[in-house]
Design a protein around this motif. Structure first.
Motif, mmCIF file in Angstrom:
data_model
loop_
_atom_site.group_PDB
_atom_site.id
_atom_site.type_symbol
_atom_site.label_atom_id
_atom_site.label_comp_id
_atom_site.label_asym_id
_atom_site.label_seq_id
_atom_site.Cartn_x
_atom_site.Cartn_y
_atom_site.Cartn_z
ATOM 1 N N MET A 1 0.844 -1.198 0.000
ATOM 2 C CA MET A 1 0.000 0.000 0.000
ATOM 3 C C MET A 1 0.873 1.239 0.000
ATOM 4 O O MET A 1 1.933 1.250 0.631
ATOM 5 C CB MET A 1 -0.899 0.016 1.235
ATOM 6 N N HIS A 2 0.415 2.248 -0.692
ATOM 7 C CA HIS A 2 1.166 3.494 -0.746
ATOM 8 C C HIS A 2 0.260 4.646 -0.328
ATOM 9 O O HIS A 2 -0.793 4.874 -0.923
ATOM 10 C CB HIS A 2 1.700 3.757 -2.155
ATOM 11 N N PHE A 3 0.680 5.349 0.713
ATOM 12 C CA PHE A 3 -0.035 6.536 1.166
ATOM 13 C C PHE A 3 0.782 7.764 0.808
ATOM 14 O O PHE A 3 1.988 7.819 1.078
ATOM 15 C CB PHE A 3 -0.257 6.490 2.681
ATOM 16 N N THR A 4 0.134 8.743 0.206
ATOM 17 C CA THR A 4 0.817 9.982 -0.134
ATOM 18 C C THR A 4 0.906 10.871 1.101
ATOM 19 O O THR A 4 0.474 10.494 2.200
ATOM 20 C CB THR A 4 0.058 10.713 -1.252
ATOM 21 N N GLU A 5 1.459 12.053 0.922
ATOM 22 C CA GLU A 5 1.467 13.039 1.992
ATOM 23 C C GLU A 5 0.096 13.717 2.054
ATOM 24 O O GLU A 5 -0.454 14.114 1.028
ATOM 25 C CB GLU A 5 2.548 14.093 1.749
ATOM 26 N N TYR A 6 -0.466 13.807 3.261
ATOM 27 C CA TYR A 6 -1.763 14.443 3.441
ATOM 28 C C TYR A 6 -1.591 15.686 4.310
ATOM 29 O O TYR A 6 -0.870 15.649 5.309
ATOM 30 C CB TYR A 6 -2.745 13.479 4.102
ATOM 31 N N SER A 7 -2.269 16.743 3.934
ATOM 32 C CA SER A 7 -2.083 18.000 4.660
ATOM 33 C C SER A 7 -2.706 17.973 6.051
ATOM 34 O O SER A 7 -2.309 18.745 6.924
ATOM 35 C CB SER A 7 -2.654 19.173 3.856
ATOM 36 N N THR A 8 -3.680 17.073 6.281
ATOM 37 C CA THR A 8 -4.372 17.068 7.576
ATOM 38 C C THR A 8 -4.238 15.753 8.329
ATOM 39 O O THR A 8 -4.790 15.629 9.423
ATOM 40 C CB THR A 8 -5.874 17.359 7.388
ATOM 41 N N LEU A 9 -3.537 14.777 7.753
ATOM 42 C CA LEU A 9 -3.450 13.451 8.360
ATOM 43 C C LEU A 9 -2.006 12.980 8.453
ATOM 44 O O LEU A 9 -1.171 13.334 7.617
ATOM 45 C CB LEU A 9 -4.230 12.410 7.543
#
Length: 269
Positions: A1-9
């Motif tokens: 799984m790949h999660f990007t950068e999130y501004s609020t998480l």
């Protein structure tokens, strides 16, 4: 799984556990449109991974950043500028989000430290169960703002605590402590600190991860589907789930290991 950068998480994936931290401590982690958008993107990744059937993750913890709040509610500053139609769109987006959490085939724990009010309480109730610190505070205070619950509170609160208690809390907007939430059945367990809270959630998910993933997924799906059915309808659905379990390799491995007095190595299908 790949999660990007999130501004609020803040999102991490370690040892089959996904941790999601709503990271707006300066706003008490209020559910802004950006938070809802970011959560939706994370859920897209999780749902896709779950559909692959490889069991890349076996549990999810959602919590709030900082020491003051899980989620203090919806972002009222944004809401004051909404039209009625925009408010409906916001409500339906959040409904889709909470339903997606419920549809995940793995357990989701809300780890609540501090405020879980309005939308925060509604987000927590969309999780399989809630762990909290004794300093946690729960409530649906919408009526004090001339509003009503829009993210599932009028439905899920009575499922959790019963219609009479839910009506009292919804009509008065009264806040309840973590200890009272435990007594009412809204919360499953209370911990002394945020660190103990997160450790407790991780320990529970680790215990669940040792079980058959197909069985856990089927139990979660069945429990969700029988809610609101008659006893006869619910039992029929349970019988079908029981039948399906007998078609899985997990069932064959689990029963084999039990008879051999060994630890099962569940294949996950």
């Amino acid at each position: 799984m790949h999660f990007t950068e999130y501004s609020t998480l803040l999102v991490s994936h370690e040892d089959s556990l996904v941790s999601i931290t709503i990271n707006r401590p300066e706003a008490l982690n209020a559910l802004s449109s950006q938070v809802i958008e970011d959560l939706g993107q994370v859920l897209d990744v999780l749902t896709t991974a779950a559909d692959d059937g490889d069991w890349l993750f076996r549990g999810v913890i959602i919590t709030g950043g900082g020491e003051k709040a899980f989620v203090a509610g919806a972002d009222i500053r944004e809401m004051t500028a909404m039209t009625a139609d925009e408010a409906w769109e916001c409500s339906t987006r959040m409904h889709a989000l909470t339903l997606a959490f419920e549809a995940l085939p793995v357990p989701v724990i809300a780890a609540v430290n501090g405020f879980a009010l309005g939308g925060g309480c509604e987000l927590a109730m969309a999780c399989d169960f809630i762990y909290a610190t004794s300093s946690a505070s729960f409530g649906q205070p919408e009526v004090s703002l001339g509003l009503v619950p829009g993210f599932g509170g009028s439905v899920r609160l009575q499922q959790r605590v019963g219609p009479a208690v839910a009506r009292e809390l919804l009509y008065t907007g009264r806040r309840i402590s973590g200890d009272e939430a435990l007594r009412l059945g809204l919360v499953n367990a209370i911990f002394g600190s945020r660190d103990e809270l997160l450790a407790g959630a991780q320990k529970t998910l680790a215990a669940i991860a040792r079980q058959s993933p197909t069985a856990v997924a089927t139990v979660k799906r069945t429990v969700g589907r029988v809610d609101g059915l008659s006893t006869t309808e619910g039992l029929a659905l349970e019988a079908e789930s029981f039948r399906q379990a007998f078609t899985t390799s997990d069932m064959r491995e689990g029963t084999r290991a039990f008879l051999a007095k060994e630890k099962p190595a569940f294949p996950g299908h």
